[in-house]
Design an enzyme around this catalytic site. Structure first.
Site, PDB file in Angstrom:
ATOM      1  N   MET A  59     182.205 103.333  16.270  1.00 46.35           N
ATOM      2  CA  MET A  59     182.701 102.367  17.002  1.00 46.35           C
ATOM      3  C   MET A  59     183.135 101.599  14.912  1.00 46.35           C
ATOM      4  O   MET A  59     182.884 100.843  14.242  1.00 46.35           O
ATOM      5  CB  MET A  59     181.877 101.096  17.319  1.00 46.35           C
ATOM      6  N   GLY A  60     183.254 102.976  13.858  1.00 47.89           N
ATOM      7  CA  GLY A  60     183.850 102.996  12.583  1.00 47.89           C
ATOM      8  C   GLY A  60     182.317 103.123  11.544  1.00 47.89           C
ATOM      9  O   GLY A  60     181.460 103.214  12.306  1.00 47.89           O
ATOM     10  N   HIS A  73     179.745 106.834   8.833  1.00 45.32           N
ATOM     11  CA  HIS A  73     178.802 108.000   8.055  1.00 45.32           C
ATOM     12  C   HIS A  73     178.589 109.150   8.160  1.00 45.32           C
ATOM     13  O   HIS A  73     178.861 109.741   9.117  1.00 45.32           O
ATOM     14  CB  HIS A  73     177.727 106.873   7.673  1.00 45.32           C
ATOM     15  N   GLY A 105     175.937 110.618   9.675  1.00 46.81           N
ATOM     16  CA  GLY A 105     176.300 110.368  11.240  1.00 46.81           C
ATOM     17  C   GLY A 105     176.791 111.476  11.956  1.00 46.81           C
ATOM     18  O   GLY A 105     177.213 112.172  13.003  1.00 46.81           O
ATOM     19  N   HIS A 106     177.623 110.198  11.458  1.00 41.28           N
ATOM     20  CA  HIS A 106     179.342 110.648  12.364  1.00 41.28           C
ATOM     21  C   HIS A 106     179.920 111.653  11.986  1.00 41.28           C
ATOM     22  O   HIS A 106     179.681 112.942  12.907  1.00 41.28           O
ATOM     23  CB  HIS A 106     180.551 110.095  11.953  1.00 41.28           C
ATOM     24  N   LYS A 109     170.151 109.566  17.504  1.00 46.53           N
ATOM     25  CA  LYS A 109     170.027 107.968  17.497  1.00 46.53           C
ATOM     26  C   LYS A 109     169.961 106.628  18.163  1.00 46.53           C
ATOM     27  O   LYS A 109     169.029 105.771  18.411  1.00 46.53           O
ATOM     28  CB  LYS A 109     170.706 108.027  15.791  1.00 46.53           C
ATOM     29  N   VAL A 169     171.096 111.901  11.493  1.00 45.13           N
ATOM     30  CA  VAL A 169     171.223 112.774  10.219  1.00 45.13           C
ATOM     31  C   VAL A 169     170.125 111.644  10.017  1.00 45.13           C
ATOM     32  O   VAL A 169     170.744 110.056  10.067  1.00 45.13           O
ATOM     33  CB  VAL A 169     172.995 112.629  10.155  1.00 45.13           C
ATOM     34  N   SER A 174     176.212 102.607  11.358  1.00 47.58           N
ATOM     35  CA  SER A 174     176.702 101.339   9.947  1.00 47.58           C
ATOM     36  C   SER A 174     176.563 100.219   9.760  1.00 47.58           C
ATOM     37  O   SER A 174     176.597  99.254   9.029  1.00 47.58           O
ATOM     38  CB  SER A 174     177.579 101.256  11.404  1.00 47.58           C
TER      39      SER A 174
HETATM   40  P1  AMP Z   1     178.696 104.080  16.598  1.00 44.84           P
HETATM   41  O1  AMP Z   1     179.858 103.984  15.658  1.00 44.84           O
HETATM   42  O2  AMP Z   1     177.446 104.232  16.229  1.00 44.84           O
HETATM   43  O3  AMP Z   1     179.036 103.375  17.849  1.00 44.84           O
HETATM   44  O4  AMP Z   1     177.806 105.342  16.517  1.00 44.84           O
HETATM   45  C1  AMP Z   1     179.113 106.430  17.072  1.00 44.84           C
HETATM   46  C2  AMP Z   1     178.724 107.329  17.986  1.00 44.84           C
HETATM   47  O5  AMP Z   1     177.857 108.362  16.442  1.00 44.84           O
HETATM   48  C3  AMP Z   1     177.118 107.742  18.381  1.00 44.84           C
HETATM   49  O6  AMP Z   1     176.776 108.882  19.340  1.00 44.84           O
HETATM   50  C4  AMP Z   1     176.189 107.708  17.039  1.00 44.84           C
HETATM   51  O7  AMP Z   1     174.755 108.108  18.483  1.00 44.84           O
HETATM   52  C5  AMP Z   1     176.327 108.677  17.136  1.00 44.84           C
HETATM   53  N1  AMP Z   1     175.324 108.119  15.589  1.00 44.84           N
HETATM   54  C6  AMP Z   1     175.024 107.060  15.157  1.00 44.84           C
HETATM   55  N2  AMP Z   1     174.374 107.856  13.814  1.00 44.84           N
HETATM   56  C7  AMP Z   1     173.790 108.009  13.739  1.00 44.84           C
HETATM   57  C8  AMP Z   1     173.215 109.559  13.184  1.00 44.84           C
HETATM   58  N3  AMP Z   1     172.281 108.838  12.325  1.00 44.84           N
HETATM   59  N4  AMP Z   1     172.462 110.716  13.058  1.00 44.84           N
HETATM   60  C9  AMP Z   1     173.698 111.431  14.724  1.00 44.84           C
HETATM   61  N5  AMP Z   1     174.598 110.570  15.052  1.00 44.84           N
HETATM   62  C10 AMP Z   1     174.399 109.120  14.609  1.00 44.84           C
END
Ligand code: AMP
Length: 271
Positions: free
Chosen positions: A26-27, A30, A32-33, A146, A172, A182
């Site tokens: 969802m942008g 960071h 983690g992405h 996460k 991460v 995010s």
């Molecule tokens: P989001 O943009 O928050 O919807 O996350 C997109 C993807 O990144 C999802 O599969 C999350 O689980 C993964 N994600 C978000 N934060 C982390 C993190 N700290 N470590 C690993 N994966 C992450």
């Protein structure tokens, strides 16, 4: 790195590729992405990242409005990492082509953890992941631990319907062990200090669980302590089995799950 602004561009660009790794986001990109992107880059010939803030998975309008968005910065980071072949930036109408209402419902046993506190959230997540998978048709999808419950539900659904494999990736953390998210962009310095302290406390709670007989009353006590010490609202603090997400009475194959509010920002973690 090719930017795909609609489904037509996407279909044309992806047609030649049959070893595609997909990282849905969802942008608010960071590290983690980036870890998911790295894994995809290693395991697949081509990597596609989507950025789509899916309104249907937000159970609060305020949360949707305040969700961090910075597409320019995101694209800069994605380009710089040199591991992304395609970025898909769909509009609402690209995803929700047919106006039919989704018929996705959760099983009673899955209405736990975040599903219990964010009504309709996972129905929205499952719906968008179903649609994205149909549109992109990737061989592998990379998702973070996460968001463990999301990973669990999406994997269960998608692998039942499609040939796609959902690949879990470890959480991460930053140098203070705060899980990257995010939503952390919405926290100030003192919030982050508290988040780091909460993580430390969770580690010690998990360690202490081994010596406690009644896990549920022990966790209730710890929850109260966390609430009082850090003035936070906690949705849940529970030990659950990682294979079926049932409440656990042993630390074996189990993780401690938490959701709490800091500065009105809802944070989740598990360890
Ligand atoms: P989001 O943009 O928050 O919807 O996350 C997109 C993807 O990144 C999802 O599969 C999350 O689980 C993964 N994600 C978000 N934060 C982390 C993190 N700290 N470590 C690993 N994966 C992450």
């Amino acid at each position: 790195m090719k930017i795909l602004l609609n489904n037509k561009a996407l279909f044309e660009s992806l047609r030649p590729f049959n070893d595609l790794g997909f990282v849905p986001t969802m942008g608010g990109i960071h590290k983690g992405h980036l870890a998911l992107i790295n894994k995809s880059n290693k395991l697949c010939k081509k990597t596609i990242v989507s950025i789509f803030v899916n309104p249907k998975q937000f159970n609060s309008k305020k949360d949707l409005r305040s969700y961090p968005r910075n597409i320019k910065k995101d694209l800069k980071i994605l380009k710089k990492c040199k591991k992304v072949d395609f970025v898909y930036l769909p509009k609402f109408k690209d995803i929700y082509v047919d106006k039919k209402k989704s018929n996705i419902t959760l099983l009673k046993r899955d209405k736990i953890l975040c599903a219990k506190f964010r009504k309709g959230h996972f129905e929205g997540v499952l719906d968008v992941m179903n649609k994205l998978t149909k549109i992109i048709n990737p061989q592998k999808i990379f998702m973070g631990e996460k968001d463990f419950q999301q990973l669990y539900l999406v994997k269960k659904q998608l692998e039942r319907i499609y040939k796609t494999k959902v690949i879990p990736c470890k959480t991460v953390r930053d140098s203070r062990n705060i899980a990257l998210s995010s939503r952390n962009f919405l926290l100030n310095k003192s919030n982050l200090v508290i988040a780091a302290k909460i993580f430390e406390k969770l580690v010690s709670i998990k360690k202490d669980i081994k010596n406690n007989i009644n896990i549920s009353s022990f966790l209730n006590l710890q929850k109260k302590e966390l609430k009082n010490n850090y003035k936070i609202k906690i949705d849940y603090l529970e030990l659950r089995n990682i294979n079926n997400l049932k409440i656990s009475s042993t630390t074996k194959n189990s993780r401690l799950f938490i959701a709490y509010y800091l500065n009105n920002v809802r944070l989740i973690d598990n360890l």
